[in-house]
Design a protein around this motif. Structure first.
Motif, mmCIF file in Angstrom:
data_model
loop_
_atom_site.group_PDB
_atom_site.id
_atom_site.type_symbol
_atom_site.label_atom_id
_atom_site.label_comp_id
_atom_site.label_asym_id
_atom_site.label_seq_id
_atom_site.Cartn_x
_atom_site.Cartn_y
_atom_site.Cartn_z
ATOM 1 N N THR A 225 0.792 -1.231 0.000
ATOM 2 C CA THR A 225 0.000 0.000 0.000
ATOM 3 C C THR A 225 0.826 1.283 0.000
ATOM 4 O OG1 THR A 225 -0.173 -0.193 2.403
ATOM 5 C CG2 THR A 225 -1.979 -1.094 1.100
ATOM 6 N N LEU B 161 -4.979 0.656 -8.806
ATOM 7 C CA LEU B 161 -4.962 2.023 -8.293
ATOM 8 C C LEU B 161 -5.920 2.189 -7.110
ATOM 9 C CD1 LEU B 161 -4.855 3.938 -11.676
ATOM 10 C CD2 LEU B 161 -2.965 3.369 -10.171
ATOM 11 N N ALA B 162 -7.019 1.460 -7.143
ATOM 12 C CA ALA B 162 -7.980 1.557 -6.046
ATOM 13 C C ALA B 162 -7.394 1.001 -4.757
ATOM 14 C CB ALA B 162 -9.260 0.810 -6.415
ATOM 15 N N CYS B 163 -6.530 -0.027 -4.890
ATOM 16 C CA CYS B 163 -5.939 -0.658 -3.718
ATOM 17 C C CYS B 163 -4.610 -0.021 -3.310
ATOM 18 C CB CYS B 163 -5.720 -2.149 -3.976
ATOM 19 S SG CYS B 163 -7.241 -3.075 -4.257
ATOM 20 N N PRO C 148 -3.355 3.479 -3.053
ATOM 21 C CA PRO C 148 -3.738 4.897 -3.123
ATOM 22 C C PRO C 148 -2.590 5.862 -3.327
ATOM 23 C CG PRO C 148 -3.818 4.131 -0.860
ATOM 24 C CD PRO C 148 -3.564 2.921 -1.705
ATOM 25 N N ARG C 149 -1.343 5.403 -3.114
ATOM 26 C CA ARG C 149 -0.198 6.300 -3.263
ATOM 27 C C ARG C 149 0.481 6.169 -4.628
ATOM 28 N NH1 ARG C 149 -0.206 4.422 1.998
ATOM 29 N NH2 ARG C 149 0.044 5.988 3.666
ATOM 30 N N ASN D 31 -10.205 1.984 -11.471
ATOM 31 C CA ASN D 31 -8.914 2.417 -10.953
ATOM 32 C C ASN D 31 -8.819 3.927 -10.830
ATOM 33 O OD1 ASN D 31 -6.977 0.050 -10.592
ATOM 34 N ND2 ASN D 31 -7.850 -0.383 -12.595
ATOM 35 N N SER E 146 -7.973 7.435 -9.631
ATOM 36 C CA SER E 146 -6.853 7.884 -8.801
ATOM 37 C C SER E 146 -6.744 9.399 -8.842
ATOM 38 C CB SER E 146 -5.549 7.266 -9.292
ATOM 39 O OG SER E 146 -4.446 7.833 -8.627
ATOM 40 N N SER E 147 -6.411 9.965 -7.703
ATOM 41 C CA SER E 147 -6.225 11.418 -7.627
ATOM 42 C C SER E 147 -4.752 11.784 -7.523
ATOM 43 C CB SER E 147 -6.977 11.976 -6.419
ATOM 44 O OG SER E 147 -6.504 11.368 -5.221
#
Length: 437
Positions: A104, A124-126, A128-129, A151, A153-154
């Protein structure tokens, strides 16, 4: 003496135990990342080739702390957390193991140039970084809409899915939610539909590649607002010719603003693609004054030698300026001289130099590097003309191209052809001469 030796042995044993305890303690502080890498290793050892097996056996073993394993990078602040996994071209084969989703703290993941396949999990959902994801040159499949929607992502800045060949579907509208994205490559897949206008909401986007898919329609006219965009390649789709499309099919029309050799890129099939849209502008007919004022305030933008002469008088933006630049590039290709070479000055420009010599002097100015060695040699019988000059089709083709370059680069913008007319003329030249050359 025996007692001293025994004491030394005891110290060595205690020292070794101390080191082992340290390593175990490091693993113990973050058992999750260590277990995830071990599970990752076990899966690929079963089905990967000798390259990955060598890496896993030589580096990924208990004698080394997992943060020192090849391709593994841990963080500075969280020293036992994996922040990067770079296993490019190491022979990995099979589906992506789910254990990777437990890393993670991962910020960079590069698994390109392997033999991975199957659907792309919600990485990307799992994770977050994650800022950099490169899965290119594998055989992943799945629907691009589902992949990107699942997926979201920000923080993602680089997404490379190039050359998987089996990624299908349409680019989703939610692409605009990837706001930090700087690099997006979807080339060499099986993607259909249109380029969504929401792509233009990616304000920091620098590179977009989607060539060799099955995209239809046109380039969103709003693309001109992406001032950071340097590379935009959608060739080998069902999209229309670049400059002609920008000028005549986009509403409002888009002016590239900086056509020059370094912004025209060739792919492996020697097909030209226009790049660097950093100076492109949209042309609103009812807002010409605003565009002109903005242009005057910011000064002349473009590249010396390729800028249309009317811009020296701070004329308003016009598609004919792109036509002028295209004409200069065409003439430069034909004679192998840049418009900024020392031989040219205010009184002798590239345009005037060629205009004075044509039509009879084409053999004296054409760049001989375009021809093979035997074509550059003198004709049989001791004649002065090179062999290529004796071929009427080649001679006429070069002359037609030179005349087209001259018509595009005339000083008066009103006398230049449109890009629509230029494209039609080039197609006519190709149809008339190329098959017989």
């Amino acid at each position: 003496m025996v007692e001293i030796i025994s004491v030394i042995k005891l110290l060595i044993i205690l020292f070794s135990v101390c080191l082992s305890s340290k390593q175990l303690l490091a693993i113990g502080r973050n058992n999750t990342d260590y277990k995830s890498l071990i599970a990752f290793k076990k899966q690929f050892l079963k089905q990967s080739d000798v390259n990955s097996s060598t890496i896993f056996s030589s580096s990924w073993n208990a004698t080394n702390h997992f943060c020192s394993w090849e391709g593994v990078t841990c963080g500075y602040k969280h020293r036992d957390r994996v922040t990067a996994l770079d296993l490019r071209s190491v022979g990995l084969a099979g589906p992506l193991p789910p254990s990777i989703l437990n890393l993670t703290f991962l910020r960079r993941l590069d698994l390109s140039f392997n033999r991975l396949y199957g659907e792309i999990p919600p990485i990307l959902a799992c994770l977050p970084r994650l800022q950099h994801l490169n899965l290119s040159f594998n055989s992943f499949d799945g629907d691009i809409d589902a992949i990107l929607t699942m997926n979201h992502s920000s923080v993602l800045q680089v997404l490379d899915l190039d050359s998987n060949h089996m990624i299908t579907g349409k680019i989703p509208l939610v692409i605009n939610s990837f706001s930090p994205l700087k690099y997006l490559s979807l080339s060499n897949n099986d993607i259909v539909g249109t380029i969504p206008p929401s792509l233009t909401n990616l304000s920091v986007l620098e590179s977009f590649y989607a060539f060799s898919n099955h995209l239809e329609g046109g380039i969103p006219p709003e693309i001109g607002v992406l001032h950071n965009l340097k590379d935009f390649n959608v060739a080998d789709n069902k999209l229309t010719e670049a400059l002609e499309y920008l000028h005549h099919s986009c509403q409002p029309p888009i002016i590239h603003g900086d056509i020059k050799p370094s912004n025209i890129l060739l792919d492996n099939s020697i097909i030209a693609h226009v790049g660097d849209f950093g100076l492109s502008r949209m042309l609103f007919e009812n807002l010409n004054i605003c565009f002109q004022d903005s242009f005057n305030q910011s000064g002349i933008k473009g590249t010396i030698g390729y800028i249309a002469p009317e811009y020296g008088e701070l004329a308003p933006l016009s598609p004919s300026a792109d036509v002028y630049s295209f004409g200069i590039v065409l003439l430069e290709m034909l004679i192998g001289r840049r418009p900024t070479d020392d031989v040219f000055s205010d009184n002798l420009t590239l345009h005037n130099h060629i205009k004075m010599i044509l039509p009879h002097g084409i053999k004296y100015i054409v760049d001989l590097k375009m021809f093979r060695k035997e074509q550059r040699e003198a004709s049989e019988g001791g004649g002065e003309n090179p062999r290529w000059f004796s071929c009427q089709s080649t001679n006429k083709c070069l002359l037609s191209l030179a005349e087209l370059g001259l018509s595009c680069s005339v000083p008066s913008p009103k006398e230049r052809p449109s890009m629509e007319e230029v494209t039609a003329k080039l197609n006519a030249i190709r149809a008339s001469y190329v098959p017989s050359i």
